[in-house]
Design an enzyme around this catalytic site. Structure first.
Site, PDB file in Angstrom:
ATOM      1  N   THR A  17      42.531  83.650  52.364  1.00  0.00           N
ATOM      2  CA  THR A  17      41.608  82.527  52.523  1.00  0.00           C
ATOM      3  C   THR A  17      41.915  81.679  53.747  1.00  0.00           C
ATOM      4  O   THR A  17      41.004  81.213  54.431  1.00  0.00           O
ATOM      5  CB  THR A  17      41.683  81.637  51.257  1.00  0.00           C
ATOM      6  OG1 THR A  17      41.240  82.421  50.156  1.00  0.00           O
ATOM      7  CG2 THR A  17      40.811  80.415  51.377  1.00  0.00           C
ATOM      8  N   ASP A  61      42.179  90.754  52.330  1.00  0.00           N
ATOM      9  CA  ASP A  61      42.313  89.925  51.143  1.00  0.00           C
ATOM     10  C   ASP A  61      43.611  90.416  50.485  1.00  0.00           C
ATOM     11  O   ASP A  61      43.854  91.621  50.428  1.00  0.00           O
ATOM     12  CB  ASP A  61      41.120  90.186  50.222  1.00  0.00           C
ATOM     13  CG  ASP A  61      41.120  89.265  49.017  1.00  0.00           C
ATOM     14  OD1 ASP A  61      40.236  88.402  48.936  1.00  0.00           O
ATOM     15  OD2 ASP A  61      42.010  89.421  48.144  1.00  0.00           O
ATOM     16  N   SER A  63      44.477  90.898  47.636  1.00  0.00           N
ATOM     17  CA  SER A  63      44.343  91.853  46.524  1.00  0.00           C
ATOM     18  C   SER A  63      44.499  93.284  47.034  1.00  0.00           C
ATOM     19  O   SER A  63      44.726  94.200  46.248  1.00  0.00           O
ATOM     20  CB  SER A  63      42.983  91.742  45.838  1.00  0.00           C
ATOM     21  OG  SER A  63      42.451  90.474  45.975  1.00  0.00           O
ATOM     22  N   THR A  93      46.795  84.093  48.688  1.00  0.00           N
ATOM     23  CA  THR A  93      47.690  83.605  47.632  1.00  0.00           C
ATOM     24  C   THR A  93      47.816  84.575  46.456  1.00  0.00           C
ATOM     25  O   THR A  93      48.814  84.563  45.744  1.00  0.00           O
ATOM     26  CB  THR A  93      47.187  82.246  47.088  1.00  0.00           C
ATOM     27  OG1 THR A  93      45.836  82.398  46.655  1.00  0.00           O
ATOM     28  CG2 THR A  93      47.282  81.171  48.135  1.00  0.00           C
ATOM     29  N   ASP A  94      46.789  85.419  46.257  1.00  0.00           N
ATOM     30  CA  ASP A  94      46.756  86.221  45.028  1.00  0.00           C
ATOM     31  C   ASP A  94      48.000  87.085  44.817  1.00  0.00           C
ATOM     32  O   ASP A  94      48.510  87.174  43.706  1.00  0.00           O
ATOM     33  CB  ASP A  94      45.498  87.104  45.001  1.00  0.00           C
ATOM     34  CG  ASP A  94      44.240  86.273  44.796  1.00  0.00           C
ATOM     35  OD1 ASP A  94      44.363  85.076  44.451  1.00  0.00           O
ATOM     36  OD2 ASP A  94      43.127  86.809  44.982  1.00  0.00           O
ATOM     37  N   THR A 170      55.819  82.593  41.317  1.00  0.00           N
ATOM     38  CA  THR A 170      54.679  83.172  40.615  1.00  0.00           C
ATOM     39  C   THR A 170      53.465  82.311  40.954  1.00  0.00           C
ATOM     40  O   THR A 170      53.606  81.092  41.048  1.00  0.00           O
ATOM     41  CB  THR A 170      54.898  83.067  39.090  1.00  0.00           C
ATOM     42  OG1 THR A 170      56.150  83.678  38.781  1.00  0.00           O
ATOM     43  CG2 THR A 170      53.820  83.753  38.292  1.00  0.00           C
ATOM     44  N   THR A 281      60.844  89.032  30.524  1.00  0.00           N
ATOM     45  CA  THR A 281      60.131  88.266  29.518  1.00  0.00           C
ATOM     46  C   THR A 281      58.712  87.889  29.964  1.00  0.00           C
ATOM     47  O   THR A 281      58.464  87.697  31.157  1.00  0.00           O
ATOM     48  CB  THR A 281      60.896  86.978  29.130  1.00  0.00           C
ATOM     49  OG1 THR A 281      60.079  86.200  28.256  1.00  0.00           O
ATOM     50  CG2 THR A 281      61.267  86.132  30.333  1.00  0.00           C
ATOM     51  N   GLN A 282      57.812  87.773  28.996  1.00  0.00           N
ATOM     52  CA  GLN A 282      56.458  87.306  29.289  1.00  0.00           C
ATOM     53  C   GLN A 282      56.435  85.797  29.518  1.00  0.00           C
ATOM     54  O   GLN A 282      55.436  85.249  29.971  1.00  0.00           O
ATOM     55  CB  GLN A 282      55.521  87.638  28.121  1.00  0.00           C
ATOM     56  CG  GLN A 282      55.328  89.115  27.929  1.00  0.00           C
ATOM     57  CD  GLN A 282      54.455  89.435  26.720  1.00  0.00           C
ATOM     58  OE1 GLN A 282      53.632  88.635  26.299  1.00  0.00           O
ATOM     59  NE2 GLN A 282      54.643  90.612  26.169  1.00  0.00           N
ATOM     60  N   CYS A 283      57.524  85.118  29.118  1.00  0.00           N
ATOM     61  CA  CYS A 283      57.575  83.659  29.311  1.00  0.00           C
ATOM     62  C   CYS A 283      57.727  83.345  30.797  1.00  0.00           C
ATOM     63  O   CYS A 283      58.310  84.117  31.545  1.00  0.00           O
ATOM     64  CB  CYS A 283      58.769  83.061  28.582  1.00  0.00           C
ATOM     65  SG  CYS A 283      58.709  83.293  26.814  1.00  0.00           S
TER      66      CYS A 283
HETATM   67  N1  ASP Z   1      41.671  86.300  47.398  1.00  0.00           N
HETATM   68  C1  ASP Z   1      42.409  85.538  48.360  1.00  0.00           C
HETATM   69  C2  ASP Z   1      43.624  86.353  48.762  1.00  0.00           C
HETATM   70  O1  ASP Z   1      44.573  86.397  48.035  1.00  0.00           O
HETATM   71  C3  ASP Z   1      42.799  84.230  47.795  1.00  0.00           C
HETATM   72  C4  ASP Z   1      43.605  83.354  48.710  1.00  0.00           C
HETATM   73  O2  ASP Z   1      43.899  83.628  49.829  1.00  0.00           O
HETATM   74  O3  ASP Z   1      43.979  82.271  48.244  1.00  0.00           O
HETATM   75  O4  ASP Z   1      43.604  86.948  49.793  1.00  0.00           O
END
Ligand code: ASP
Length: 349
Positions: A17, A61, A63, A93-94, A170, A281-283
């Site tokens: 982003t 991106d 992802s 950020t993802d 995280t 852990t999932q926590c």
């Molecule tokens: N979908 C974007 C990414 O991770 C979200 C972001 O940048 O905050 O590339």
């Protein structure tokens, strides 16, 4: 000691982003380069240091991040390591926490700051968080202590006001500016009016240790999350997958699993096949303690290895890195139980 104007920072733009700068008239995305950066953040000119920008040919991106991209980032850092004093990686950020974790293992004996940042709103938007995140990240990457040594020679994430060890982070918020947490380790620095460093928490490379970049990762791994009602045939079919080398098993609480004989049998079979299973852990906070409850003990007996208080992101990428180095199963298990890059607190149980 180096003068401020001799310090050289390399910004590596991977996508996300932060760099999705829209032309307000046409709506088209602008190229992200040094000039567009300076246009949107003219304050950059006020830094005395030298700033260079490298962009991924095709920004992504996050992802779409994958081991090949991490290898590219490591290559860029390695190729410029002697010339530059610090690195700022701009990233979506993802999957930022995965990248931060992977880089922390791939950049062995790192002696220079690698600060990863991004934003929830693109640069060019009025309320963007990208500008502050980038400016402070550059300042941190360039910061020196009284002896002229880098303040934070680690792979970290800077977001909002916190600097965190990358492999402890995280993503916790899909919307808010305060999007990352490091639950099991306090922040390495806090940026308010001053940037206050928690120097006692910051890792330093052992003197004389030579920086060693690693490029080989093996992704024959999977994350399996337990839940009440999980079906035996589904777990068994996952565990039968050909080529599977390691499983990150997300368990309950301090590392517990349902007391089902089929589950322990499946895990024992995996272990006999040479597949490594790591218990996390999932926590969000706290550690796996497999000797605490009978269920945890059962997992230990079935050959499951404790991941202590490491995040799933850290264990997954640590496994990819260790598997990529073809070490023996015993050596791999030994190194899994060792804190390699500040990713976990190992208990002597
Ligand atoms: N979908 C974007 C990414 O991770 C979200 C972001 O940048 O905050 O590339």
């Amino acid at each position: 000691m180096k003068q401020a104007e001799d310090i050289r920072i390399l910004i590596i733009y991977t996508g996300g982003t932060i760099g999705m700068i829209e032309n307000p008239e046409t709506g088209a995305l602008e190229n992200f380069d040094r000039n567009s950066l300076l246009r949107h953040i003219p304050e950059l000119k006020r830094f005395q240091m030298q700033i260079e920008v490298e962009t991924f040919g095709h920004p992504i991106d996050s992802s779409d991040m994958e081991p090949a991209c991490w290898e590219r980032i490591v290559r860029l850092i390695a190729d410029n390591y002697d010339r530059c004093d610090g690195f700022v990686v701009l990233h979506g950020t993802d999957t930022m926490a995965y990248t931060a974790s992977a880089l922390s293992f791939m950049l062995e004996n790192l002696g220079k700051p690698v600060v990863i940042t991004g934003s929830q709103l693109p640069l060019g938007k009025l309320r963007t968080d990208g500008k502050e995140n980038l400016l402070t990240s550059i300042e941190i990457a360039a910061a020196r202590d009284a002896d002229g040594l880098p303040m934070v020679p680690e792979v970290c994430i800077f977001f909002e006001s916190r600097l965190m060890r990358g492999n402890r982070t995280t993503k916790i918020n899909a919307e808010g500016f305060n999007a990352f947490r490091s639950y099991n380790l306090p922040s390495l620095a806090h940026a308010g009016i001053h940037i206050r460093y928690a120097t006692h928490l910051i890792r330093r490379p052992t003197p004389d240790a030579v920086f060693k970049p690693h490029f080989r990762l093996d992704n024959h791994v999977i994350i399996l999350t337990l839940f009440p009602g999980i079906r035996s045939e589904f777990v068994e079919s996952v565990c039968r997958i050909e080529g599977l080398k390691a499983v990150v098993l997300k368990t309950f609480g301090s590392g517990n699993a349902p007391q089902r004989p089929w589950l322990f049998d499946t895990l024992r079979r995996l272990s006999r096949r040479g597949v490594i299973v790591v218990n996390v852990t999932q926590c969000s906070a706290g550690s796996v303690e497999m000797r605490h409850y009978r269920t945890g003990l059962g997992l230990l007996k079935a050959g499951v290895v404790p991941g202590y208080d490491a995040t799933p992101e850290a264990i997954l990428t640590k496994l990819m890195m260790l598997l990529g180095h073809n070490c023996s199963r015993d050596e791999l298990i030994r190194r899994l139980g060792t804190d390699m890059a500040g990713e976990m607190t190992v208990e002597n149980d």
